[in-house]
Design a protein around this motif. Structure first.
Motif, PDB file in Angstrom:
ATOM      1  N   VAL A 219       2.741  -8.711   8.832  1.00 42.95           N
ATOM      2  CA  VAL A 219       3.543  -7.739   8.089  1.00 42.95           C
ATOM      3  C   VAL A 219       2.776  -7.260   6.864  1.00 42.95           C
ATOM      4  CG1 VAL A 219       5.624  -7.466   6.658  1.00 42.95           C
ATOM      5  CG2 VAL A 219       5.760  -8.693   8.861  1.00 42.95           C
ATOM      6  N   SER A 220       2.815  -5.954   6.629  1.00 43.16           N
ATOM      7  CA  SER A 220       2.208  -5.377   5.422  1.00 43.16           C
ATOM      8  C   SER A 220       3.103  -4.271   4.905  1.00 43.16           C
ATOM      9  CB  SER A 220       0.820  -4.818   5.751  1.00 43.16           C
ATOM     10  OG  SER A 220       0.261  -4.157   4.626  1.00 43.16           O
ATOM     11  N   THR A 221       3.607  -4.433   3.683  1.00 42.34           N
ATOM     12  CA  THR A 221       4.429  -3.390   3.067  1.00 42.34           C
ATOM     13  C   THR A 221       3.850  -3.029   1.705  1.00 42.34           C
ATOM     14  OG1 THR A 221       5.964  -5.018   2.103  1.00 42.34           O
ATOM     15  CG2 THR A 221       6.549  -4.116   4.259  1.00 42.34           C
ATOM     16  N   TRP A 222       3.469  -1.774   1.547  1.00 46.33           N
ATOM     17  CA  TRP A 222       2.894  -1.272   0.300  1.00 46.33           C
ATOM     18  C   TRP A 222       1.770  -2.184  -0.197  1.00 46.33           C
ATOM     19  CZ3 TRP A 222       8.339  -1.082   0.909  1.00 46.33           C
ATOM     20  CH2 TRP A 222       8.838   0.211   1.121  1.00 46.33           C
ATOM     21  N   THR A 223       0.829  -2.469   0.703  1.00 46.70           N
ATOM     22  CA  THR A 223      -0.241  -3.422   0.419  1.00 46.70           C
ATOM     23  C   THR A 223      -1.626  -2.829   0.614  1.00 46.70           C
ATOM     24  OG1 THR A 223       1.104  -5.358   0.973  1.00 46.70           O
ATOM     25  CG2 THR A 223      -1.276  -5.598   1.226  1.00 46.70           C
ATOM     26  N   LEU A 224      -1.842  -2.089   1.695  1.00 47.98           N
ATOM     27  CA  LEU A 224      -3.186  -1.613   2.024  1.00 47.98           C
ATOM     28  C   LEU A 224      -3.792  -0.779   0.904  1.00 47.98           C
ATOM     29  CD1 LEU A 224      -2.793  -0.605   5.784  1.00 47.98           C
ATOM     30  CD2 LEU A 224      -3.766  -2.723   4.842  1.00 47.98           C
ATOM     31  N   CYS A 225      -2.945  -0.062   0.161  1.00 48.96           N
ATOM     32  CA  CYS A 225      -3.426   0.804  -0.926  1.00 48.96           C
ATOM     33  C   CYS A 225      -4.176   0.022  -1.987  1.00 48.96           C
ATOM     34  CB  CYS A 225      -2.246   1.546  -1.560  1.00 48.96           C
ATOM     35  SG  CYS A 225      -1.041   0.444  -2.340  1.00 48.96           S
ATOM     36  N   SER A 226      -3.878  -1.262  -2.131  1.00 48.38           N
ATOM     37  CA  SER A 226      -4.452  -2.068  -3.210  1.00 48.38           C
ATOM     38  C   SER A 226      -5.573  -2.998  -2.747  1.00 48.38           C
ATOM     39  CB  SER A 226      -3.353  -2.908  -3.882  1.00 48.38           C
ATOM     40  OG  SER A 226      -2.390  -2.065  -4.465  1.00 48.38           O
ATOM     41  N   ILE A 227      -5.893  -2.972  -1.460  1.00 54.20           N
ATOM     42  CA  ILE A 227      -6.968  -3.822  -0.947  1.00 54.20           C
ATOM     43  C   ILE A 227      -8.279  -3.050  -1.026  1.00 54.20           C
ATOM     44  CG2 ILE A 227      -7.845  -5.101   1.032  1.00 54.20           C
ATOM     45  CD1 ILE A 227      -4.984  -5.458   1.984  1.00 54.20           C
ATOM     46  N   PRO A 228      -9.252  -3.527  -1.793  1.00 54.01           N
ATOM     47  CA  PRO A 228     -10.501  -2.778  -1.955  1.00 54.01           C
ATOM     48  C   PRO A 228     -11.171  -2.436  -0.628  1.00 54.01           C
ATOM     49  CG  PRO A 228     -10.383  -4.550  -3.559  1.00 54.01           C
ATOM     50  CD  PRO A 228      -9.229  -4.749  -2.615  1.00 54.01           C
ATOM     51  N   GLU A 229     -11.149  -3.364   0.319  1.00 53.55           N
ATOM     52  CA  GLU A 229     -11.739  -3.135   1.636  1.00 53.55           C
ATOM     53  C   GLU A 229     -10.630  -3.214   2.688  1.00 53.55           C
ATOM     54  OE1 GLU A 229     -15.854  -4.791   2.288  1.00 53.55           O
ATOM     55  OE2 GLU A 229     -15.193  -6.073   0.635  1.00 53.55           O
ATOM     56  N   ALA A 230      -9.834  -2.160   2.746  1.00 55.82           N
ATOM     57  CA  ALA A 230      -8.676  -2.159   3.644  1.00 55.82           C
ATOM     58  C   ALA A 230      -9.094  -2.293   5.104  1.00 55.82           C
ATOM     59  CB  ALA A 230      -7.856  -0.894   3.446  1.00 55.82           C
ATOM     60  N   GLY A 231     -10.195  -1.664   5.479  1.00 55.42           N
ATOM     61  CA  GLY A 231     -10.665  -1.772   6.859  1.00 55.42           C
ATOM     62  C   GLY A 231     -11.029  -3.194   7.234  1.00 55.42           C
ATOM     63  N   ARG A 232     -11.678  -3.890   6.322  1.00 54.71           N
ATOM     64  CA  ARG A 232     -12.038  -5.292   6.569  1.00 54.71           C
ATOM     65  C   ARG A 232     -10.794  -6.160   6.701  1.00 54.71           C
ATOM     66  NH1 ARG A 232     -15.596  -8.868   2.330  1.00 54.71           N
ATOM     67  NH2 ARG A 232     -15.476 -10.865   3.434  1.00 54.71           N
ATOM     68  N   ALA A 233      -9.788  -5.887   5.864  1.00 58.45           N
ATOM     69  CA  ALA A 233      -8.529  -6.632   5.967  1.00 58.45           C
ATOM     70  C   ALA A 233      -7.860  -6.392   7.315  1.00 58.45           C
ATOM     71  CB  ALA A 233      -7.592  -6.233   4.829  1.00 58.45           C
TER      72      ALA A 233
END
Length: 204
Positions: free
Chosen positions: A103-117
């Motif tokens: 689950v991810s809610t309003w999270t990807l925007c704050s991950i420096p490497e969203a693709g890696r996550a």
């Protein structure tokens, strides 16, 4: 991690993300989660009251210890056993195929490497597992996009790394999910720079 990130931003985020409109969206997106669940970007635990009644335990990760401290009361009140870990999502310490749902809610925007996550999300999902997401990001309107990029530097400071112009659809679709169901919409009574939403399910 500085004082603003650890102390001030968790309080600000908790207040802003407690909006009843956001609560309704949380409830809807979490309605069908089941099995072994990982939540990335756990924050202050605002999703806990919206998990279905059959969910009795989750694993949760967030790199901000200030978020984790503010989540403790909600965890205690929730009746859900939370394996809470103060780590980021770019290098998850779980075996391949551990979870039925991430689950991810309003999270990807704050991950420096969203693709890696997201690569890590894919790795820890079991075959047939689902990535359930609700995110804000890049508008499909060129005029709004221009303002998202103009406001980006301010947003990154106030939002502790949050980006307004993350192309959520592109970054998810670049992973090898077998099927991606995605809906875009603008949240009611929100500026389009901040209220352009993506919600959906990506299945492994």
């Amino acid at each position: 991690m500085g004082f603003y990130s650890r102390v001030i931003f968790p309080r600000l985020c908790d207040w802003m993300m407690s909006d009843p409109r956001i609560a309704e969206l949380r409830h809807d997106v979490l309605a069908d989660v089941t099995g072994a669940i990982l939540e990335i970007g756990f924050g202050t635990g605002l999703n806990l009251r919206h998990y279905p009644e059959h969910v009795r335990g989750i694993t949760a990760v967030d790199p901000n210890p200030g978020m984790g401290r503010r989540a403790q009361e909600r965890v205690a009140e929730s009746g859900i056993a939370v394996d809470q870990r103060t780590i980021g999502s770019e290098a998850l310490p779980f075996e391949e195929g551990t979870f039925d749902c991430v689950v991810s809610t309003w999270t990807l925007c704050s991950i420096p490497e969203a693709g890696r996550a997201l690569d890590e999300v894919y790795r820890v999902l079991r075959p047939g597992g689902r990535f359930v997401f609700l995110e804000h990001g890049l508008s499909d309107d060129p005029g709004v996009r221009k303002w998202q990029r103009r406001l980006g530097p301010i947003q990154k400071v106030l939002g502790d790394g949050c980006r307004l112009d993350l192309d959520v659809e592109a970054v998810i679709s670049a992973r090898p999910f077998g099927r991606v169901e995605l809906e875009r919409f603008v949240m009611d009574r929100a500026p389009r720079t901040h209220g352009t939403m993506y919600r959906g399910v990506a299945s492994k």
